[in-house]
Each structure stands twice: as structure tokens, then as C-alpha cells.
Design an enzyme around this catalytic site. Structure first.
Site, PDB file in Angstrom:
ATOM      1  N   HIS A  22       0.854  -1.186   0.000  1.00  0.00           N
ATOM      2  CA  HIS A  22       0.000   0.000   0.000  1.00  0.00           C
ATOM      3  C   HIS A  22       0.892   1.239   0.000  1.00  0.00           C
ATOM      4  O   HIS A  22       1.957   1.234   0.604  1.00  0.00           O
ATOM      5  CB  HIS A  22      -0.916   0.013   1.220  1.00  0.00           C
ATOM      6  N   CYS A  34      -2.667   4.824  -4.415  1.00  0.00           N
ATOM      7  CA  CYS A  34      -3.297   3.493  -4.493  1.00  0.00           C
ATOM      8  C   CYS A  34      -4.406   3.488  -5.540  1.00  0.00           C
ATOM      9  O   CYS A  34      -4.518   2.557  -6.337  1.00  0.00           O
ATOM     10  CB  CYS A  34      -3.861   3.070  -3.135  1.00  0.00           C
TER      11      CYS A  34
END
Length: 114
Positions: A22, A34
Site C-alpha cells: 500500500h 493506491c
């Protein structure tokens, strides 16, 4: 950090890619990195399927992992279209990496022998 590996054959053809992690740029649901990486990668997979009829082998998990493998033995004209879409994906991901390099890393790996 989002880590992306794009695997190429000895002749430079994209055979597969995988990504995990992430960006941790912002809170969940507000992380533009993201969101951008997801949109580019999933959009490329969808485009391959929709525009060429090819269904790549895909593994996708809720933890952010995504792997896409291009089938072998495609007709030349279809193979060229798939490669164009995947190369466009790679360009887009590199653009994100150039701007947000602290949150995304792309590695290109090339096979030694085909």
C-alpha cells in the site's frame, strides 16, 4: 510502499506483472496513489480482455496483491495488441513513480533464457 514487478521475456515482451503493498500516502479511501495504481493496472487487464478477447491468469487479494500472467501461444496480431496495452500500463505506472517515488517502486525483470 507499493512494489511492482514487471517480468519480461529475454526478447523484452511483458509476460507478467505483480504488485503488492500500500502506498500509505493518505487514509484508506483517500489515497490517490493506491487509486491511480489500481485504476491503471485493473484498467489494463480489463482492456486486454475487452479489446483482444484474451483472459489473463489473474490472482487478486484484498491485501493489495495482484498478479497477471499473459497466456502463451497467442496469435501474433493478438499478442501485439496485448503488448501495446501492457506497455501503456507500464508507462502510466512509471509516470506515477516519477511523481511519488517514495510510495511506489517498479522493478523490471528480464528472463535470461526463453
Amino acid at each position: 510502499m507499493i512494489e511492482i514487478t514487471i517480468n519480461r521475456t529475454e526478447s523484452g515482451i511483458i509476460q507478467s506483472f505483480e504488485m503488492s503493498g500500500h502506498a500509505l500516502f493518505a487514509d484508506r479511501g483517500k489515497d490517490i496513489i493506491c487509486a491511480g495504481v489500481s485504476a491503471v493496472s485493473v484498467g489494463a487487464i480489463n482492456a486486454v480482455h475487452e479489446l483482444t478477447g484474451v483472459t489473463p491468469d489473474i490472482e487478486h487479494r484484498v491485501d493489495g496483491f495482484l498478479r497477471c500472467v499473459v497466456p502463451e501461444e497467442l496469435p501474433d496480431d493478438v499478442h501485439e495488441k496485448v503488448q501495446l496495452i501492457l506497455e501503456a500500463m507500464a508507462v502510466s505506472l512509471r509516470s506515477i513513480e516519477e511523481e511519488y517515488g517514495k510510495h511506489i517502486k517498479i522493478t523490471f525483470k528480464k528472463q535470461e533464457v526463453e
